[in-house]
Design a protein around this motif. Structure first.
Motif, mmCIF file in Angstrom:
data_model
loop_
_atom_site.group_PDB
_atom_site.id
_atom_site.type_symbol
_atom_site.label_atom_id
_atom_site.label_comp_id
_atom_site.label_asym_id
_atom_site.label_seq_id
_atom_site.Cartn_x
_atom_site.Cartn_y
_atom_site.Cartn_z
ATOM 1 N N ARG A 128 -0.737 -6.745 1.499
ATOM 2 C CA ARG A 128 -1.627 -7.892 1.317
ATOM 3 C C ARG A 128 -0.834 -8.951 0.575
ATOM 4 N NH1 ARG A 128 -7.756 -7.934 -1.093
ATOM 5 N NH2 ARG A 128 -8.128 -7.035 0.944
ATOM 6 N N GLN A 154 -1.454 -4.254 8.498
ATOM 7 C CA GLN A 154 -1.378 -2.803 8.449
ATOM 8 C C GLN A 154 -0.773 -2.284 9.750
ATOM 9 O OE1 GLN A 154 -2.621 -0.734 5.752
ATOM 10 N NE2 GLN A 154 -1.422 0.832 6.822
ATOM 11 N N GLU A 163 -8.252 -3.850 -2.695
ATOM 12 C CA GLU A 163 -7.264 -3.180 -1.896
ATOM 13 C C GLU A 163 -7.490 -1.685 -1.886
ATOM 14 O OE1 GLU A 163 -4.087 -3.966 -5.144
ATOM 15 O OE2 GLU A 163 -3.298 -2.518 -3.746
ATOM 16 N N PHE A 182 -8.796 -1.139 7.310
ATOM 17 C CA PHE A 182 -8.926 -1.859 6.050
ATOM 18 C C PHE A 182 -10.062 -1.318 5.196
ATOM 19 C CE2 PHE A 182 -7.179 -5.159 8.979
ATOM 20 C CZ PHE A 182 -5.921 -5.211 8.412
ATOM 21 N N ALA A 240 -13.460 -6.814 10.329
ATOM 22 C CA ALA A 240 -12.222 -6.125 9.956
ATOM 23 C C ALA A 240 -12.193 -4.727 10.564
ATOM 24 C CB ALA A 240 -12.107 -6.040 8.442
ATOM 25 N N GLU A 253 -3.665 -9.947 5.323
ATOM 26 C CA GLU A 253 -3.329 -8.532 5.192
ATOM 27 C C GLU A 253 -2.788 -8.017 6.522
ATOM 28 O OE1 GLU A 253 -5.482 -4.603 3.159
ATOM 29 O OE2 GLU A 253 -6.510 -6.531 3.328
ATOM 30 N N LYS A 312 0.830 -1.192 0.000
ATOM 31 C CA LYS A 312 0.000 0.000 0.000
ATOM 32 C C LYS A 312 0.874 1.255 0.000
ATOM 33 C CE LYS A 312 -3.470 -2.620 2.527
ATOM 34 N NZ LYS A 312 -4.316 -2.713 3.744
ATOM 35 N N ALA A 352 -13.133 -4.225 2.366
ATOM 36 C CA ALA A 352 -11.724 -4.622 2.368
ATOM 37 C C ALA A 352 -11.532 -6.051 1.913
ATOM 38 C CB ALA A 352 -11.154 -4.468 3.780
#
Length: 381
Positions: free
Chosen positions: A111, A143, A225, A197, A193, A141, A80, A221
């Motif tokens: 991801r 983050q 993406e 996301f 989630a 995924e 990302k 999500a």
């Protein structure tokens, strides 16, 4: 002679770099500022589509930037914006179909869809600031936000070993598929989630990025993406697929309704070739077939195949990828022509309310690129 020294020095550096580093994968998507830095020499290069990434690379993406890579074992990694990834190790023996991988997310988010390494029981680990993730499944995924680590498992399962050696398991056959691990080590598991996301969607138009205004937020999500999109995300100017479509067809993807359609569609749809046009360097082709499985629940293309014959033998290609809004980011994971290894790429977009996939491909023998085939296609369920 004095002017040639910088050129010679640069060539020597590039030659040493490519010989001393094993290829870990190839770039299939690079938007905005995407850089690779050699972890040993600190040499920096800008990554573009089809560029190789190596086992010593540290990859960064800038503001409003993103990148996707097909790895040597057929796995996929999507970075990302404002992210930093260190490829600590990525080794794969294509003959033995065995290998190991270790990557480290230092900043931002990624991801990943694991490939043959994990499928065949090899070690595949993702290091984070709070611990190391061992992969038991395929699609997950990660983050990083202000010292906290957010996890989402879309398919399969993962085991996160924390710094105190406690293990957090998420995904298939586990109680939870999502978690937040704070910088202090507190574990918060959820059935939904996290907001990190969620998607920031911008309407598609022909204006510059500065003129575009945010139109909505969509929490889908599990399907696509995060990204800010414009018309360039729908069609690659160097891919040749523009010839397949008309301007009117692109107008069908210029509003947010398509995003809702992707989010609402469930399950795996198997698309088959309904029409095609193929050219081969060996002349006429026959027995063309093409299929693509699209998993709308997980936002992936887990399986795709192309097969046809020309005068010199059978062309075959396997590919996989991710849903990227209206288009599909695909990577050829294996290709051959008769008894010769081949390579290539596939480009495709959704049309007609997701009921049609239209695109193009090109293939060529690795040792003899003049032996090649290209084509366009339409696929329908």
């Amino acid at each position: 002679m004095k002017h040639l020294l910088p050129v010679i020095t640069t060539l020597l550096c590039v030659s040493f770099y490519t010989q001393a580093s094993e290829p870990a994968g190839k770039t299939i998507l690079a938007r905005g500022s995407v850089l690779a830095v050699d972890g040993d020499s600190e040499l920096q290069r800008k990554l573009q589509r089809r560029d190789t990434v190596f086992g010593v690379d540290r990859i960064t993406t800038g503001e409003k930037s993103k990148a996707q890579f097909t790895m040597s074992d057929g796995g996929l990694i999507a970075l990302k914006e404002n992210s930093e990834l260190n490829i600590a190790n990525y080794e794969f023996d294509s003959n033995a179909q065995q290998g190991s991988a270790s990557i480290e997310l230092l900043k931002g988010g990624l991801r990943s869809i694991s490939g043959v390494i994990k499928k065949n029981g090899g070690s595949y680990n993702v290091k984070t600031p709070v611990g190391s993730i061992g992969i038991r499944g395929t699609h997950f995924e990660v983050q990083l936000v202000n010292g906290d680590v957010f996890l989402a498992v879309w398919d399969g399962a993962i085991d996160l070993t924390l710094k105190n050696n406690d293990v957090v398991s998420l995904g298939h056959n586990e109680a939870f598929s999502f978690a937040q691990i704070t910088a202090s080590g507190e574990v918060l598991t959820t059935t939904r989630a996290a907001n990190v996301f969620d998607q920031n969607i911008v309407a598609i138009d022909s204006k510059s990025d500065d003129d575009k205004e945010e139109s909505e937020q969509s929490s889908v999500a599990e399907v696509i993406e995060p990204e800010i999109i414009d018309i360039i995300d729908i069609i690659e100017t160097d891919s040749g697929i523009a010839d397949v479509y008309s301007e009117q067809q692109f107008q069908t993807v210029s509003n947010a309704s398509l995003i809702d359609q992707i989010a609402q569609r469930q399950g795996v749809f198997n698309y088959q070739a309904s029409s095609f046009n193929i050219d081969s360097s060996a002349g006429a082709v026959s027995d063309f077939s093409m299929m693509m499985a699209v998993d709308f629940d997980n936002g992936t293309v887990p399986d795709g195949e192309i097969s046809f014959n020309d005068a010199n033998g059978n062309w075959y290609a396997a590919y996989s990828g991710l849903i990227n809004l209206s288009k599909l980011d695909l990577a050829v994971t294996f290709a051959s022509h008769a008894n010769n290894k081949a390579e290539g790429n596939v480009e495709a977009i959704f049309l007609n309310d997701l009921d049609t996939i239209s695109g193009s491909f090109n293939l060529n023998e690795i040792n003899n690129p003049d032996v090649n085939a290209t084509g366009s296609f339409k696929l329908e369920p």
